[in-house]
Design a protein around this motif. Structure first.
Motif: not given
Length: 135
Positions: A69-82, A98-103
């Protein structure tokens, strides 16, 4: 992202802004809701993916983990890379919308569509039912 793991290429990406998650800064602290417990395993990452240059894969496999289960900030950078790295290592990935975020919302939404189409499942955290681990 400490000095020892910051390459010239990496530093060049952040020459006009602070390097994220530098030890000793607010960016490196756990969110108060997510404070690590004494028995928690903490993996320090040095690049966008949580798998790159860390023991994350060995820790997960040693504990027979195959679903993430993955969540985190910078959805399009760190999260997507992981997420991509997890999928490439044959983990079943669920990205918690709902556990992701981005600028930038459009980049976040693009990543959510991309993950749903190619790398895993996307759902809300309330949709998850966890089975207790067997002891």
């Amino acid at each position: 992202h400490d000095e020892a793991s910051t390459s010239p290429l990496w530093a060049g990406k952040y020459e006009d802004r602070p390097t994220p998650c530098r030890p000793g800064t607010d960016g490196a602290k756990f969110a108060s809701d997510l404070d690590a417990e004494p028995d928690d395993v903490v993996v320090t990452k040095h690049r966008y993916s949580g798998f790159h240059g860390t023991d994350l894969d060995a820790i997960l496999r040693s504990n027979d983990v195959s679903e993430l289960l993955i969540g985190g900030v910078a959805t399009n950078v760190c999260v997507e890379s992981t997420v991509r790295a997890a999928f490439d290592r044959d983990y079943e990935v669920t990205l918690l919308r709902d556990c992701t975020g981005s600028t930038e919302d459009d980049l976040r939404e693009s990543t959510l569509r991309n993950v749903a189409g190619h790398f895993g499942t996307v759902c809300e955290s309330d949709d998850i039912t966890l089975d207790p681990p067997e002891r």
